[in-house]
Design a protein around this motif. Structure first.
Motif, PDB file in Angstrom:
ATOM      1  N   GLU A  90      -7.688  -1.012  -5.268  1.00  0.00           N
ATOM      2  CA  GLU A  90      -7.251  -1.021  -3.841  1.00  0.00           C
ATOM      3  C   GLU A  90      -7.327   0.264  -3.306  1.00  0.00           C
ATOM      4  O   GLU A  90      -7.594   0.778  -2.127  1.00  0.00           O
ATOM      5  CB  GLU A  90      -5.918  -1.613  -3.838  1.00  0.00           C
ATOM      6  CG  GLU A  90      -5.790  -3.008  -4.158  1.00  0.00           C
ATOM      7  CD  GLU A  90      -4.946  -3.370  -5.081  1.00  0.00           C
ATOM      8  OE1 GLU A  90      -4.082  -4.399  -4.838  1.00  0.00           O
ATOM      9  OE2 GLU A  90      -5.015  -3.060  -6.270  1.00  0.00           O
ATOM     10  N   GLN A  91      -6.739   1.340  -3.931  1.00  0.00           N
ATOM     11  CA  GLN A  91      -6.827   2.713  -3.821  1.00  0.00           C
ATOM     12  C   GLN A  91      -8.082   3.301  -3.304  1.00  0.00           C
ATOM     13  O   GLN A  91      -8.216   4.057  -2.449  1.00  0.00           O
ATOM     14  CB  GLN A  91      -6.181   3.667  -4.820  1.00  0.00           C
ATOM     15  CG  GLN A  91      -4.609   3.523  -4.794  1.00  0.00           C
ATOM     16  CD  GLN A  91      -4.158   4.238  -6.045  1.00  0.00           C
ATOM     17  OE1 GLN A  91      -4.870   4.368  -7.217  1.00  0.00           O
ATOM     18  NE2 GLN A  91      -2.960   5.019  -6.097  1.00  0.00           N
TER      19      GLN A  91
ATOM     20  N   PRO B 168      -4.165  10.033  -3.935  1.00  0.00           N
ATOM     21  CA  PRO B 168      -3.532   9.463  -5.067  1.00  0.00           C
ATOM     22  C   PRO B 168      -4.293  10.069  -6.461  1.00  0.00           C
ATOM     23  O   PRO B 168      -5.430  10.331  -6.455  1.00  0.00           O
ATOM     24  CB  PRO B 168      -3.463   8.061  -5.287  1.00  0.00           C
ATOM     25  CG  PRO B 168      -4.569   7.701  -4.520  1.00  0.00           C
ATOM     26  CD  PRO B 168      -4.856   8.838  -3.274  1.00  0.00           C
TER      27      PRO B 168
ATOM     28  N   SER C  91       0.758  -1.263  -0.056  1.00  0.00           N
ATOM     29  CA  SER C  91      -0.044   0.002   0.138  1.00  0.00           C
ATOM     30  C   SER C  91       0.711   1.425  -0.083  1.00  0.00           C
ATOM     31  O   SER C  91       0.363   2.461  -0.536  1.00  0.00           O
ATOM     32  CB  SER C  91      -0.778  -0.030   1.154  1.00  0.00           C
ATOM     33  OG  SER C  91      -0.184  -0.002   2.352  1.00  0.00           O
TER      34      SER C  91
ATOM     35  N   SER D   6       1.236   6.212  -1.068  1.00  0.00           N
ATOM     36  CA  SER D   6       2.002   6.891  -0.458  1.00  0.00           C
ATOM     37  C   SER D   6       1.959   7.393   1.010  1.00  0.00           C
ATOM     38  O   SER D   6       2.608   7.511   1.840  1.00  0.00           O
ATOM     39  CB  SER D   6       3.101   7.683  -1.081  1.00  0.00           C
ATOM     40  OG  SER D   6       2.598   8.590  -1.724  1.00  0.00           O
TER      41      SER D   6
ATOM     42  N   TYR E 258      -6.560   5.898  -9.621  1.00  0.00           N
ATOM     43  CA  TYR E 258      -7.486   5.388  -8.683  1.00  0.00           C
ATOM     44  C   TYR E 258      -7.367   3.873  -9.078  1.00  0.00           C
ATOM     45  O   TYR E 258      -8.400   3.489  -9.869  1.00  0.00           O
ATOM     46  CB  TYR E 258      -8.794   6.000  -8.826  1.00  0.00           C
ATOM     47  CG  TYR E 258      -8.641   7.324  -8.085  1.00  0.00           C
ATOM     48  CD1 TYR E 258      -8.986   8.297  -8.944  1.00  0.00           C
ATOM     49  CD2 TYR E 258      -8.490   7.549  -6.728  1.00  0.00           C
ATOM     50  CE1 TYR E 258      -9.221   9.646  -8.500  1.00  0.00           C
ATOM     51  CE2 TYR E 258      -8.179   8.804  -6.221  1.00  0.00           C
ATOM     52  CZ  TYR E 258      -8.571   9.946  -7.336  1.00  0.00           C
ATOM     53  OH  TYR E 258      -8.545  11.219  -6.610  1.00  0.00           O
ATOM     54  N   ASN E 259      -6.680   2.787  -8.509  1.00  0.00           N
ATOM     55  CA  ASN E 259      -7.143   1.430  -8.672  1.00  0.00           C
ATOM     56  C   ASN E 259      -8.073   1.028  -7.680  1.00  0.00           C
ATOM     57  O   ASN E 259      -8.229   1.852  -6.780  1.00  0.00           O
ATOM     58  CB  ASN E 259      -5.834   0.495  -8.929  1.00  0.00           C
ATOM     59  CG  ASN E 259      -4.948   0.502  -7.619  1.00  0.00           C
ATOM     60  OD1 ASN E 259      -5.669   0.818  -6.384  1.00  0.00           O
ATOM     61  ND2 ASN E 259      -3.660   0.535  -7.661  1.00  0.00           N
TER      62      ASN E 259
ATOM     63  N   TRP F 125       1.109   2.227  -3.947  1.00  0.00           N
ATOM     64  CA  TRP F 125       0.099   3.023  -4.436  1.00  0.00           C
ATOM     65  C   TRP F 125      -0.748   3.897  -3.580  1.00  0.00           C
ATOM     66  O   TRP F 125      -1.657   4.627  -4.170  1.00  0.00           O
ATOM     67  CB  TRP F 125      -0.631   1.851  -5.073  1.00  0.00           C
ATOM     68  CG  TRP F 125      -1.124   0.586  -4.164  1.00  0.00           C
ATOM     69  CD1 TRP F 125      -0.675  -0.599  -4.229  1.00  0.00           C
ATOM     70  CD2 TRP F 125      -2.257   0.654  -3.148  1.00  0.00           C
ATOM     71  NE1 TRP F 125      -1.063  -1.241  -3.048  1.00  0.00           N
ATOM     72  CE2 TRP F 125      -2.188  -0.584  -2.766  1.00  0.00           C
ATOM     73  CE3 TRP F 125      -3.018   1.479  -2.616  1.00  0.00           C
ATOM     74  CZ2 TRP F 125      -2.977  -0.964  -1.749  1.00  0.00           C
ATOM     75  CZ3 TRP F 125      -3.991   1.244  -1.730  1.00  0.00           C
ATOM     76  CH2 TRP F 125      -3.913  -0.026  -1.228  1.00  0.00           C
TER      77      TRP F 125
END
Length: 985
Positions: A294-295, A288, A277, A282, A291-292, A280
């Motif tokens: 998980e994000q 961020p 984590s 930080s 946006y995947n 992706w």
């Protein structure tokens, strides 16, 4: 409530003519029609339409079920006490249709139907929306097509409706919805668009079912949320639904989100307790840009947790305790540190409880997962530490942060100093730590920018200094002055400019007349505020609130006229959204589109001239600044997506929609207008095309049917003939727009043939364009425009390419025509037969030219195609000696793509047709060589029973063989049938 004789006659009329039926349901609203319509079966599941060819999003046209407009109007009347019983009736329709969809192998798959179901639910009392109904929503979201329409209704209307309730049971239902829309599915990273040579290299992985892959091979899959991340961000984060969830819902919603992330980590890193984590995401104090899934789940969890930690300290402490004890992945400790750093006064004791433990102190000060969160805590609150706490932190930095070794002696002192300096840099403004920072800086000679340090951003727009009630009480002059002078008080805790603008939009939506009656005070107001004022007006109009368009257009024209507007002089200092004049321009385009696209709810003809003047003025300025705009809004490969979101795109489409609205008005009223397509809009559109504005080409393609039939046939025909592939980007933009529209017309198809021919060999950048092209050409074939026996036809050219993905697309498209037979009332039997025969001709061609002599040389791609072909069995009138050969080879591979359930259903329907009895058992036995399907048992039972009942020795023997194979493979559902027939023999 009975109908009059005249009304009964209306029911007879609509039953005989689909056009009258469509018109009737578009207009009717009286609830007295409900039961007569129900009795005649209009609401029955079998009437619900299935997908049809060439959807505008890339696969199929998704038809609208005409009764839904009426049912929605019925739902809007439920609040009247005498109409309460209709709520249960509507829910019963929703359940029956969904059940039918499930029981018929998801045959409906119609996101328009699902969207209306959610709209209806939003109109019902929340006590009627029970778990049984909510359990249907995953079915509506599980689609091979797009689920945006039902998703938007669920997360932007139904979910807020439940959250805004004062009933805790409704909040529990909201939790259920959150759990549903954040579900994870695992999809292959390498899809059809992946390079063919790479697919060939890894075909041993691609061809293997997921459950049989090794752990290493399973890394070829990635997690995706069932709802597109764009919508989750838009609703949960930007519209702060996540915060409301944290305030209203129980901690269960937090643990559900945490469990999803945990399951992702477990699958991605099965060898140990680790997550990535910090790569992706930080810093949890920052948002961020990519946006995947998980994000997005992390963002939602973060914001829900923040709201919960502000609202309920006791519950939050229990959550943190569980995070630290049961969720061993680093992200959950990071979330704990984030909460400490956000609400220090409430949770600071947790930090001191962590750092007194040496192993944890060493962990969080030396592991890259935690550096950003710990650094932020020190930077924000270090000056509030007591002397004892300062000494604890100093001791950790001096003794727990190890010197990082370096192979060269001369660098050892530098690296040791740097490790300590980076932590003291967070505390350098405190007099206790400043000398320590300076000590190590004198050794490194480095400034204090750290590799994990990044610009912090606030979550969401932040709180507003004013509430809606206060804004609505203020006069507009006073409000405009307040907007001019207000500055963000605290970037983190607010109130903020973004929060004020957000609540301003909501106020305008609620009472648009207050603002429109006197907009002059806002003539110098900053872009963000005016953007949200216009947004609120647009939403108010969509909700059918009355708007004075004359006053609105006068303000709009005056606001955009000064040079200062175009020079970005109305930017707001401290606006972290950084809104500029392009924001306002885009919203003006959306406003005009909203005000013109529906003739029944459009601004009147007296405003045509002013609307056109505004659009022309904007376009003149945009064209003058074209290069700068293109640098700020660069064009991606997705031309339609770009046009939908860019400033040029919104204004250009607004110009077309306005021209079309004027044309319709002229034809209806028989009066010419001062402004129109012929008078001046055509010239402006030509100017856009000549300036090579990509969006003007996209909209010409996407709305080609309207341009051709409703606006200017000669002009459109000239454009079709003169566009060439030499200007590749412009041509592709035009084709992307055209192919994205689900409406296909024979006359236009013939005009577009040269473009189709060029497109077949063209490498489109857009994701769906080639699939849409295949569907268009298939429609041409089914309508008789293309001939499979003509080597020069586009259809034969597609077949000649023999691209696996395109052939599968063709087969899938043809398969979807099966519902035409049952549900399309406008198609005559003769026409249906022609369509079926053309599909059978296609299958015949494929067999004769590709597989008749190739049965021992089949590769994996061949087997996939043969598996797909099994679905076309639905169109066979019988099984005969010719198609038996086709079925026999396809049956061997039916479950390569898991089609056996459909195949068995179609065999069951064919078993008693003409010659079929002579072949159906043989086909079934071929299928059993490679698979043992057991769904649906009743269809299998029916086939075997029919073979037994034939009393023909050969068919009885086939039935015996089928039963024996199933029993030998430990399937018992045919045993009783087998024993019954053997007793009588």
């Amino acid at each position: 409530m009975t109908l009059s004789a005249k009304e009964e006659a209306v029911l007879g009329l609509i039953s005989d003519d689909i056009l009258y039926e469509n018109y009737f349901f578009n207009k009717v609203s009286d609830i007295k029609w409900f039961y007569p319509l129900k009795e005649k079966g209009y609401f029955s599941p079998g009437k619900a339409p299935c997908p049809k060819p060439a959807d505008k999003e890339g696969y199929w046209t998704i038809p609208h079920w005409n009764v839904l407009d009426y049912l929605e109007r019925v739902s809007q009347q439920i609040a009247q006490p005498e109409n309460e019983k209709y709520a249960d009736e509507l829910l019963e329709i929703i359940k029956n249709v969904t059940k039918y969809h499930i029981e018929h192998n998801k045959c409906l798959d119609n996101y328009r139907t699902w969207r209306y179901f959610v709209k209806i639910l939003c109109n019902l009392p929340t006590d009627k929306i029970n778990d049984e109904i909510l359990d249907l929503t995953p079915v509506w979201l599980d689609s091979k097509f797009d689920n945006i329409l039902p998703v938007s209704e669920i997360i932007e209307k139904l979910l807020p409706k439940l959250l805004n309730s004062n009933n805790s049971n409704d909040w529990r239902k909201a939790e259920k919805i959150v759990n549903i829309v954040t579900q994870i599915k695992w999809v292959p990273k390498y899809t059809e668009q992946y390079k063919k040579e790479i697919r060939e290299k890894y075909k041993h992985i691609f061809d293997k079912p997921e459950e049989k892959r090794t752990d290493e091979e399973k890394l070829e899959y990635e997690p995706k949320t069932i709802v597109d991340t764009h919508w989750l961000i838009k609703s949960f984060i930007n519209k702060k639904i996540a915060s409301k969830i944290g305030e209203k819902c129980s901690e269960n919603v937090i643990f559900n989100l945490a469990d999803k992330l945990k399951s992702i980590f477990e699958k991605e890193q099965p060898s140990g307790i680790v997550d990535l984590s910090y790569i992706w995401f930080s810093s949890l104090f920052a948002t961020p840009h990519i946006y995947n899934s998980e994000q997005v789940l992390t963002l939602i969890l973060r914001d829900v947790l923040v709201a919960k930690s502000e609202k309920n300290k006791d519950v939050t402490l229990k959550i943190i305790e569980k995070f630290l004890s049961e969720y061993q992945y680093p992200l959950f400790l990071r979330l704990t540190l984030f909460i400490i750093g956000t609400y220090w006064d409430n949770y600071k004791e947790i930090l001191w409880g962590l750092v007194v433990k040496d192993e944890i102190a060493i962990h969080i000060f030396n592991d890259p997962h935690y550096e950003a969160e710990v650094y932020t805590i020190l930077q924000r609150y270090g000056n509030q530490f007591s002397l004892e706490e300062r000494e604890k932190i100093k001791n950790i930095i001096e003794t727990k942060v190890p010197d990082k070794p370096h192979p060269e002696e001369k660098y050892k002192e530098y690296y040791s100093a740097y490790q300590k300096q980076k932590w003291y840099s967070a505390l350098k403004d405190d007099k206790y730590f400043k000398p320590l920072y300076e000590k190590y800086k004198s050794i490194t000679k480095e400034e204090d920018e750290l590799n994990f340090k990044e610009q912090e951003v606030r979550v969401g727009p932040g709180p507003s200094p004013l509430n809606k009630e206060t804004i609505l009480k203020m006069c507009n002059k006073e409000l405009a002055e307040y907007l001019r002078t207000f500055k963000t008080v605290n970037f983190w805790k607010g109130p903020t400019i973004g929060g004020l603008s957000d609540i301003l939009k909501s106020s305008v939506q609620e009472k648009p007349e207050k603002f429109i009656d006197d907009l002059n005070p806002f003539l110098k107001t900053g872009y963000l505020y005016v953007y949200d004022i216009l947004w609120g007006i647009r939403d108010a109009w969509e909700k059918k609130k009355i708007i004075d368009w004359g006053k609105l257009f006068n303000f709009t024209k005056e606001y955009i006229t000064p040079k200062d507007f175009w020079d970005d002089k109305y930017k707001i200092e401290g606006d972290d959204w950084k809104a500029n004049h392009l924001w306002v321009v885009g919203m003006i385009g959306e406003l005009i589109i909203q005000g013109t696209e529906d003739d029944d709810w459009a601004f009147s003809e007296e405003h045509f001239t002013k609307a056109q003047e505004i659009l022309f003025q904007i376009l003149d300025n945009l064209l003058a600044d074209k290069e700068k705009i293109l640098s700020e809004q660069p064009i991606t490969g997705d031309f339609v997506g770009h046009a939908l979101n860019s400033s040029f795109g919104k204004i250009t489409e607004a110009l077309f929609i306005l021209a079309l609205r004027i044309k319709r008005f002229e034809e209806k009223s028989k009066t010419k207008q001062r402004v129109s397509w012929e008078v001046n809009i055509k010239k402006k559109y030509e100017e856009l095309l000549n300036n090579e504005i990509i969006e003007s080409y996209v909209w010409l393609g996407r709305h080609l049917l309207d341009f051709y039939y409703h606006l200017d046939k000669k002009w459109t025909k000239d454009k079709i003939r003169t566009f060439t592939i030499e200007k590749e980007q412009l041509w592709e933009a035009f084709m992307d727009g055209y192919l994205s529209n689900g409406r296909i017309d024979n006359e236009l198809y013939i005009l577009m043939k040269p473009h189709y021919e060029k497109a077949i060999d063209y490498q489109f950048k857009g994701k769906y364009s080639l699939d849409q092209l295949v569907q268009h050409i298939c429609i041409g074939y089914l309508r008789g425009i293309e001939d499979i026996d003509d080597n020069k036809s586009l259809f034969r050219k597609l077949l000649g390419r023999w691209d696996t993905s395109q052939i599968k697309e063709m087969i899938g498209f043809f398969w979807m025509q099966r519902r035409e037979q049952e549900q399309e009332q406008s198609i005559e039997d003769e026409e249906r037969t022609k369509i079926e025969n053309k599909i059978i001709d296609f299958w015949r061609w494929v067999h004769e030219n590709k597989y008749k002599e190739k049965q021992k040389k089949l590769n994996n791609e061949d087997k996939k195609i043969l598996s797909e072909l099994c679905n076309l069995t639905v169109f066979l009138p019988e099984i005969n000696s010719e198609n038996f050969d086709w079925l026999k080879i396809s049956a061997l591979y039916v479950d390569v793509s898991f089609h056996s359930s459909f195949f068995i259903e179609y065999l069951n329907e064919l078993k008693d047709k003409k010659q079929s009895i002579n072949f159906v058992g043989k086909v079934y036995l071929e299928m059993l060589k490679n698979t043992t399907p057991d769904f649906r048992e009743e269809n299998i039972h029916s086939i075997v029973k029919y073979l037994y009942d034939s009393k023909v020795n050969e068919q009885i023997e086939e039935a015996e063989n089928i039963c024996e194979i199933y029993v030998s493979r430990e399937y018992e559902f045919l045993r009783q049938l087998y024993e019954e027939y053997n007793k009588t023999r």
